[in-house]
Design a protein around this motif. Sequence first.
Motif, PDB file in Angstrom:
ATOM      1  N   ALA B  35       0.839  -1.200   0.000  1.00 21.86           N
ATOM      2  CA  ALA B  35       0.000   0.000   0.000  1.00 21.86           C
ATOM      3  C   ALA B  35       0.877   1.254   0.000  1.00 21.86           C
ATOM      4  O   ALA B  35       1.968   1.261   0.579  1.00 21.86           O
ATOM      5  CB  ALA B  35      -0.903   0.006   1.225  1.00 21.86           C
ATOM      6  N   GLY B  37       0.325   5.461   0.610  1.00 25.79           N
ATOM      7  CA  GLY B  37      -0.624   6.508   1.003  1.00 25.79           C
ATOM      8  C   GLY B  37      -0.299   7.792   0.261  1.00 25.79           C
ATOM      9  O   GLY B  37      -0.554   7.927  -0.928  1.00 25.79           O
ATOM     10  N   GLY B  39       2.888   8.992   0.356  1.00 25.65           N
ATOM     11  CA  GLY B  39       4.335   8.980   0.113  1.00 25.65           C
ATOM     12  C   GLY B  39       5.093   9.999   0.929  1.00 25.65           C
ATOM     13  O   GLY B  39       6.129  10.509   0.513  1.00 25.65           O
ATOM     14  N   ARG B  40       4.599  10.281   2.145  1.00 27.06           N
ATOM     15  CA  ARG B  40       5.306  11.243   2.997  1.00 27.06           C
ATOM     16  C   ARG B  40       6.395  10.575   3.820  1.00 27.06           C
ATOM     17  O   ARG B  40       7.016  11.209   4.653  1.00 27.06           O
ATOM     18  CB  ARG B  40       4.310  11.969   3.905  1.00 27.06           C
ATOM     19  N   SER B  41       6.603   9.298   3.582  1.00 23.12           N
ATOM     20  CA  SER B  41       7.768   8.662   4.187  1.00 23.12           C
ATOM     21  C   SER B  41       8.993   9.052   3.383  1.00 23.12           C
ATOM     22  O   SER B  41       8.889   9.488   2.246  1.00 23.12           O
ATOM     23  CB  SER B  41       7.625   7.145   4.157  1.00 23.12           C
ATOM     24  N   THR B 104      -1.894   9.873   5.311  1.00 23.15           N
ATOM     25  CA  THR B 104      -3.161   9.156   5.404  1.00 23.15           C
ATOM     26  C   THR B 104      -3.268   8.443   6.754  1.00 23.15           C
ATOM     27  O   THR B 104      -2.263   8.217   7.441  1.00 23.15           O
ATOM     28  CB  THR B 104      -3.263   8.101   4.294  1.00 23.15           C
ATOM     29  N   GLY B 107      -1.184   5.322   6.546  1.00 24.94           N
ATOM     30  CA  GLY B 107       0.246   5.614   6.689  1.00 24.94           C
ATOM     31  C   GLY B 107       0.600   5.937   8.136  1.00 24.94           C
ATOM     32  O   GLY B 107       1.656   5.540   8.633  1.00 24.94           O
ATOM     33  N   ASN B 111       3.220   3.387  10.219  1.00 21.51           N
ATOM     34  CA  ASN B 111       4.487   3.842  10.792  1.00 21.51           C
ATOM     35  C   ASN B 111       4.342   4.168  12.283  1.00 21.51           C
ATOM     36  O   ASN B 111       5.272   4.658  12.908  1.00 21.51           O
ATOM     37  CB  ASN B 111       5.022   5.062  10.044  1.00 21.51           C
ATOM     38  N   HIS B 114       4.492   9.551  15.521  1.00 20.89           N
ATOM     39  CA  HIS B 114       4.509  10.277  16.796  1.00 20.89           C
ATOM     40  C   HIS B 114       4.433  11.762  16.505  1.00 20.89           C
ATOM     41  O   HIS B 114       4.727  12.209  15.389  1.00 20.89           O
ATOM     42  CB  HIS B 114       5.793   9.977  17.562  1.00 20.89           C
ATOM     43  N   LEU B 159       4.516  -1.268   9.052  1.00 17.18           N
ATOM     44  CA  LEU B 159       5.161  -0.857   7.805  1.00 17.18           C
ATOM     45  C   LEU B 159       4.423  -1.381   6.564  1.00 17.18           C
ATOM     46  O   LEU B 159       5.027  -1.646   5.537  1.00 17.18           O
ATOM     47  CB  LEU B 159       6.630  -1.319   7.776  1.00 17.18           C
ATOM     48  N   ILE B 165      -4.641  -2.039   5.095  1.00 13.22           N
ATOM     49  CA  ILE B 165      -5.570  -1.511   6.096  1.00 13.22           C
ATOM     50  C   ILE B 165      -6.671  -0.797   5.324  1.00 13.22           C
ATOM     51  O   ILE B 165      -6.388   0.120   4.560  1.00 13.22           O
ATOM     52  CB  ILE B 165      -4.857  -0.531   7.044  1.00 13.22           C
ATOM     53  N   TYR B 392      14.569   5.262  12.540  1.00 11.15           N
ATOM     54  CA  TYR B 392      13.133   5.264  12.231  1.00 11.15           C
ATOM     55  C   TYR B 392      12.949   4.721  10.806  1.00 11.15           C
ATOM     56  O   TYR B 392      13.369   5.377   9.838  1.00 11.15           O
ATOM     57  CB  TYR B 392      12.629   6.703  12.323  1.00 11.15           C
TER      58      TYR B 392
HETATM   59  C1  FAD Z   1       7.422  17.227   6.592  1.00 12.31           C
HETATM   60  C2  FAD Z   1       7.280  15.889   7.244  1.00 12.31           C
HETATM   61  C3  FAD Z   1       7.212  15.819   8.631  1.00 12.31           C
HETATM   62  C4  FAD Z   1       7.056  14.598   9.264  1.00 12.31           C
HETATM   63  N1  FAD Z   1       7.004  14.565  10.627  1.00 12.31           N
HETATM   64  C5  FAD Z   1       6.847  13.388  11.263  1.00 12.31           C
HETATM   65  C6  FAD Z   1       6.733  13.324  12.673  1.00 12.31           C
HETATM   66  O1  FAD Z   1       6.793  14.339  13.357  1.00 12.31           O
HETATM   67  N2  FAD Z   1       6.549  12.111  13.260  1.00 12.31           N
HETATM   68  C7  FAD Z   1       6.461  10.962  12.527  1.00 12.31           C
HETATM   69  O2  FAD Z   1       6.262   9.903  13.108  1.00 12.31           O
HETATM   70  N3  FAD Z   1       6.567  10.992  11.185  1.00 12.31           N
HETATM   71  C8  FAD Z   1       6.760  12.166  10.542  1.00 12.31           C
HETATM   72  N4  FAD Z   1       6.832  12.193   9.172  1.00 12.31           N
HETATM   73  C9  FAD Z   1       6.710  10.927   8.432  1.00 12.31           C
HETATM   74  C10 FAD Z   1       5.257  10.598   8.100  1.00 12.31           C
HETATM   75  O3  FAD Z   1       4.403  10.941   9.144  1.00 12.31           O
HETATM   76  C11 FAD Z   1       5.103   9.104   7.907  1.00 12.31           C
HETATM   77  O4  FAD Z   1       6.020   8.653   6.947  1.00 12.31           O
HETATM   78  C12 FAD Z   1       3.704   8.686   7.470  1.00 12.31           C
HETATM   79  O5  FAD Z   1       3.584   7.315   7.668  1.00 12.31           O
HETATM   80  C13 FAD Z   1       3.416   9.019   6.021  1.00 12.31           C
HETATM   81  O6  FAD Z   1       2.085   8.657   5.704  1.00 12.31           O
HETATM   82  P1  FAD Z   1       1.627   8.424   4.197  1.00 12.31           P
HETATM   83  O7  FAD Z   1       0.154   8.335   4.232  1.00 12.31           O
HETATM   84  O8  FAD Z   1       2.254   9.419   3.305  1.00 12.31           O
HETATM   85  O9  FAD Z   1       2.182   6.976   3.943  1.00 12.31           O
HETATM   86  P2  FAD Z   1       3.285   6.467   2.917  1.00 12.31           P
HETATM   87  O10 FAD Z   1       4.553   7.202   3.141  1.00 12.31           O
HETATM   88  O11 FAD Z   1       2.732   6.421   1.564  1.00 12.31           O
HETATM   89  O12 FAD Z   1       3.440   4.983   3.462  1.00 12.31           O
HETATM   90  C14 FAD Z   1       4.009   4.770   4.742  1.00 12.31           C
HETATM   91  C15 FAD Z   1       3.842   3.328   5.163  1.00 12.31           C
HETATM   92  O13 FAD Z   1       2.470   3.078   5.396  1.00 12.31           O
HETATM   93  C16 FAD Z   1       2.034   1.988   4.641  1.00 12.31           C
HETATM   94  N5  FAD Z   1       0.640   2.218   4.320  1.00 12.31           N
HETATM   95  C17 FAD Z   1       0.059   3.345   3.827  1.00 12.31           C
HETATM   96  N6  FAD Z   1      -1.259   3.171   3.688  1.00 12.31           N
HETATM   97  C18 FAD Z   1      -1.535   1.905   4.100  1.00 12.31           C
HETATM   98  C19 FAD Z   1      -2.726   1.126   4.182  1.00 12.31           C
HETATM   99  N7  FAD Z   1      -3.918   1.607   3.830  1.00 12.31           N
HETATM  100  N8  FAD Z   1      -2.621  -0.140   4.631  1.00 12.31           N
HETATM  101  C20 FAD Z   1      -1.436  -0.648   4.991  1.00 12.31           C
HETATM  102  N9  FAD Z   1      -0.286   0.041   4.956  1.00 12.31           N
HETATM  103  C21 FAD Z   1      -0.335   1.310   4.511  1.00 12.31           C
HETATM  104  C22 FAD Z   1       2.974   1.947   3.460  1.00 12.31           C
HETATM  105  O14 FAD Z   1       3.025   0.644   2.901  1.00 12.31           O
HETATM  106  C23 FAD Z   1       4.267   2.343   4.092  1.00 12.31           C
HETATM  107  O15 FAD Z   1       4.855   1.249   4.734  1.00 12.31           O
HETATM  108  C24 FAD Z   1       6.979  13.400   8.496  1.00 12.31           C
HETATM  109  C25 FAD Z   1       7.040  13.467   7.111  1.00 12.31           C
HETATM  110  C26 FAD Z   1       7.187  14.705   6.473  1.00 12.31           C
HETATM  111  C27 FAD Z   1       7.237  14.751   4.977  1.00 12.31           C
END
Ligand code: FAD
Lengths: 254, 432
Positions: B35, B37, B39-41, B104, B107, B111, B114, B159, B165, B392
């Motif tokens: 999956a 979301g 892509g903010r990882s 999302t 996401g 992860n 926090h 992860l 989900i 992390y």
């Molecule tokens: C500017 C910035 C600040 C940030 N600050 C913090 C912070 O303070 N604390 C912190 O913890 N993180 C922080 N992050 C990281 C961010 O919160 C995490 O990477 C978050 O998980 C990204 O969510 P996403 O929806 O973009 O998921 P993605 O990056 O697309 O995916 C993240 C993970 O979630 C999985 N995933 C996504 N959707 C699903 C689903 N529906 N079912 C199963 N698995 C799924 C993916 O496979 C992947 O393993 C920050 C990122 C940025 C860019």
Amino acid sequence: MNRLQSVVILGATSAIATAVARELAEHGARLFLVARDGERLEPLLQDLRVRGDDASATRILGTTADLADVDAHADVWTQAQEALGDNIDAVLLAWGTLPDQDACNASVATTLEAIHVNGTSAIAFLAHIAPDFEQRGRGVIAAIGSVAGDRGRQSNYVYGTAKGMLATYLQGLRNRLFFSSVDVVTIKPGFVRTPMTEGFNRAGALWAEPETVARGIVKAMRRGRDVAYLPWIWWGIMTVIRLIPEYLFKRLKL
Amino acid sequence: MTTSWNRIPRVAHAAEVTLNRRGQPLPGASHPLLAYGLGRSYGDVCLNPGGSLLHTRDLDRFIAFDPDTGRITAEAGLTLDDLLRFAVPRGWFVPVVPGTRFVTLGGAVANDVHGKNHHHAGSFGEHVRAMTLRRSNGECLEVTPDDTPDWFAATVGGLGLTGLIETVTLQLVPVRTPWMRAWSQRFDSLDEFWELDARAEREWPYTVAWIDCLNPGPRGEVGRGIYSGARHATTAPARSQYREPRRAIPLDPPVSLVNRVTLRLFNQLYYRQSVHPTARAVHHLPWLFPLDAIRHWNRIYGYKGFYQYQCVLPPHAQKDGMQALLDGVAASGQGSFLAVLKRFGDRAGPGMLSFPRPGATLALDFPERGNETEHLFRRLDHIVQEAGGALYPAKDARMSPDLFRSGFPRWEEFASFVDPEFSSGFWRRVTK
Ligand SMILES: Cc1cc2nc3c(=O)[nH]c(=O)nc-3n(C[C@H](O)[C@H](O)[C@H](O)COP(=O)(O)OP(=O)(O)OC[C@H]3O[C@@H](n4cnc5c(N)ncnc54)[C@H](O)[C@@H]3O)c2cc1C
């Protein structure tokens, strides 16, 4: 300014229509949604009820129907009026498909079907509801056309033909209903990031999000705009494209 | 090409599918699924080189909300931005938010993210009451902390590897207004940071510090910075209109705009900014999500991208370890835009692979400079591993299998919950 307190949306599960419905629900509107696929309509209605604080499901209702089937139109319209009462403020026509031009080139039947889904079926619905609006003397009818309707291009002129026909019909209807104070709005979106355009390369500044286009649609409906290019930059682009002389245009690979 | 936020690595996927309704069967897998979301990882935790990505952004419907209890159920692709827009006017807030709201629900769970309030509220997963998890065999598991604690512990912080989900039920927290009360204060060394933190953490649910890791403080050691604390306000200020500025980096500059000169300048300016030692009203958006005001800020690093290095060090090693890390960065001369230092509360995350745990966490950004960067990271890895810390996964593109295993000792237990058809670039790399 048109009120948008009670609105019928047809083809509601399309990405753009969904975004419009959400925006209206968040402002407390009463909605009647029509879509072909019940498995997609139900979760959308549920979503809109949460957004619109309509836990008892009294304001946000819907039904399934295949709007390409012209015979279903009368029943759909009756149901909408039963759900929302006689004071429907607006109707938005948003159903359609993006046909594959190569498939159309290979089949007369596919061509005609694409023109029916995107053109004649919409015109049939408009023809059916126009007298009611005419009689009530208020409200807004909006339909989603496309910039593709502004000029035929080899890459998608079947779709363009249907949308162009729809635009011309809306133009006439606008003229007719002007004298009954009913606004008719032609929406012409450019490239929008939706499941419909999934296979395209969607990088670049010309691609808009459905939410952006939806905000434009709601605004155009409130104001009773005649034609709304969304985002507005497409007005400029299409003006240029329309101005290219045919003897040059036909040589282009567009 | 789909990348993660820092654009490293750039990899090709065999297929990318946008899911748009729950219950939809997953594509038959001739290659592994994952999956994606928003892509903010950073790095490859959300990438699946050679496999299929399942885009969840259209799974964004609300399902149920109870305005009396603040419990909300929604599809996993709903963003925290949408959720906050919905909840805040109704007097509710997302209990834990990361530094960007463009993530999302799925996401955030995967992860176990926090926020600045970890010492007060723990991690995201602690507030999840239920999830539905779609497995590649077509099964849909109802996962809750009480009835299926093992699946819960595997999926929170899992992860994305335990399956897709589909829905998340989250307990929101009540707030009175969209506003916060916040203060900030300069400190000249890490010692001062620890002192400030010990005092502030009891009174302020949100705390965080920014560190200038290029310029030494008056006593010669690196570690000067700005500490801030905040809480949700009970009343809105008199003139309480707030409009978030909308700026964007419009395109990719050919080279990174982050270099030695701009860094030094930026850090100087940052340190000199005005501080507000007595609390004042600020809107929650700029305080919680300062970077969200500039769309596509990741572009400043240019096409080649950048790295974030985020680690956690356990309490007994946190003071010496943090100083060693900052000194290491300063000595390398590479510098990070801004370092973020935050002490976690005394609880471990609910997931087998949760990153948050007792101790302190430091996050650093570095432009990609090839060997030079990798060399610095090895040095930092060494400090982290010696201290018994962890990196992390959400911010990683390069840690060694060894460092992963020492930082996440429950990884083998976790591995038995991984869906046989799911995998990621990260997972293949660290379990090699
Ligand atoms: C500017 C910035 C600040 C940030 N600050 C913090 C912070 O303070 N604390 C912190 O913890 N993180 C922080 N992050 C990281 C961010 O919160 C995490 O990477 C978050 O998980 C990204 O969510 P996403 O929806 O973009 O998921 P993605 O990056 O697309 O995916 C993240 C993970 O979630 C999985 N995933 C996504 N959707 C699903 C689903 N529906 N079912 C199963 N698995 C799924 C993916 O496979 C992947 O393993 C920050 C990122 C940025 C860019």
